[in-house]
Design an enzyme around this catalytic site. Structure first.
Site, mmCIF file in Angstrom:
data_model
loop_
_atom_site.group_PDB
_atom_site.id
_atom_site.type_symbol
_atom_site.label_atom_id
_atom_site.label_comp_id
_atom_site.label_asym_id
_atom_site.label_seq_id
_atom_site.Cartn_x
_atom_site.Cartn_y
_atom_site.Cartn_z
ATOM 1 N N HIS A 1 0.862 -1.183 0.000
ATOM 2 C CA HIS A 1 0.000 0.000 0.000
ATOM 3 C C HIS A 1 0.902 1.239 0.000
ATOM 4 C CE1 HIS A 1 0.359 0.595 4.512
ATOM 5 N NE2 HIS A 1 0.923 -0.574 4.308
ATOM 6 N N ALA A 2 0.328 2.405 0.101
ATOM 7 C CA ALA A 2 1.105 3.628 -0.139
ATOM 8 C C ALA A 2 2.258 3.802 0.854
ATOM 9 C CB ALA A 2 0.184 4.842 -0.094
#
Lengths: 154, 89
Positions: B15-16
Site C-alpha cells: 500500500h502507499a
C-alpha cells in the site's frame, strides 16, 4: 473473499472542486475531509482526524504537484474518492502540491485497497491523464480520468 | 548484479506507506534497484512505479540490484520486506 462489484460511492461532479482557497496543508486536508465526509455518518472533523493521523505516519505527497491523502475509516460502508485543486501551490511536507486526490477506504479488503492505489498511481503516471488532472477546468474530464479507479473489482 | 526473491508478508501488501518505505530505502543507495512482480516492473526509487505493482500479501517480487553498493542495498531491501515494512501483521 471476492467481491463481484466495486465498493465505491459514485464519483461525480459533487466530488470535484477547482480553485479552492487554501494556504496550508491543514486547510487543504480540511477541504478534502469535508468532501469525503459528505454522505457518510462521519463529521468532517472526524474525517480530518483520520486523514491527519495517516499523514503523521508518512506524507502522501506523490510527485507532480499531487498528494493522495487517504485513510481506512471505521464505520464507513463504501470507499469514497474526491478531487480538489487549489488556487495556489501549498507547502505539503516540504513539497509543492496543488491537487489532492483523497480517498476514504473501508477498513477491510486490503487487496482492493492496494488495487485502487495501483490504479491511481497508473493514472497519475500516465502523461495524458496527468495533464488532464493538472489543467482541465472541465469536471466531466476529471470524472472520465478518475472513474476507472472507482471501478476496481478484486 | 544481485538477484533475489522477496515475499510480501504484511497483511496490507504494498500500500502507499509501505511503498514509500521501499522508495525511501532505495534512495539511500546509489545502486539501481528494480522490482518485478506479476509481470510488472518497477524502478524502486519511484513511488508511482512501486505502487503500480499492486503487490498484495503472498506475492513474490524479483528484486534486481546493480551498482557499487549492491550488496548492502540488496541486504537492506530484504530486511525491509522481511520486517513486513515495519507493520505488525
Amino acid at each position: 473473499m471476492k467481491a463481484n462489484k466495486s465498493n465505491f460511492a459514485a464519483f461525480c461532479d459533487s466530488e470535484i472542486c477547482f480553485n479552492q482557497p487554501a494556504s496550508t496543508k491543514k486547510k487543504a486536508l480540511q477541504q478534502a475531509a469535508l468532501m469525503l465526509a459528505e454522505g457518510t455518518d462521519l463529521s468532517s472533523a472526524q474525517m480530518l482526524q483520520h486523514l491527519s493521523k495517516r499523514e503523521q505516519l508518512g506524507s502522501t505527497f506523490i510527485g507532480h504537484g499531487i498528494a493522495i491523502p487517504h485513510a481506512r475509516i471505521p464505520g464507513i460502508k463504501q470507499n469514497k474518492l474526491c478531487y480538489c485543486r487549489f488556487e495556489e501551490m501549498i507547502d505539503y511536507d516540504d513539497h509543492s502540491a496543488q491537487i489532492l486526490i483523497a480517498i476514504a477506504f473501508t477498513e477491510e479488503a486490503p487487496e482492493e485497497h492496494v488495487a485502487v492505489l495501483a490504479k491511481l498511481a497508473q493514472v497519475i503516471d500516465n502523461k495524458t491523464s496527468r495533464q488532464c488532472l493538472l489543467h482541465t477546468n472541465d469536471k466531466s474530464e476529471i470524472v472520465r480520468v478518475l472513474s476507472p479507479i472507482t471501478e476496481i473489482i478484486t | 548484479m544481485i538477484q533475489q526473491t522477496l515475499s510480501i508478508k504484511n497483511r496490507l501488501g504494498l500500500h502507499a506507506r509501505a511503498s514509500a518505505k521501499v522508495v525511501n530505502l532505495a534512495n539511500k543507495f546509489g545502486s539501481d534497484i528494480t522490482l518485478i512482480c506479476k509481470g510488472k516492473k518497477a524502478y524502486a526509487k519511484s513511488i508511482l512505479e512501486v505502487m503500480m505493482l499492486g503487490a498484495v500479501q503472498g506475492d513474490e517480487c524479483q528484486c534486481e540490484v546493480e551498482g557499487d553498493d549492491e550488496t548492502d542495498a540488496a541486504a537492506a531491501m530484504r530486511e525491509l520486506f522481511d520486517a513486513r515494512f515495519g507493520e505488525d501483521s
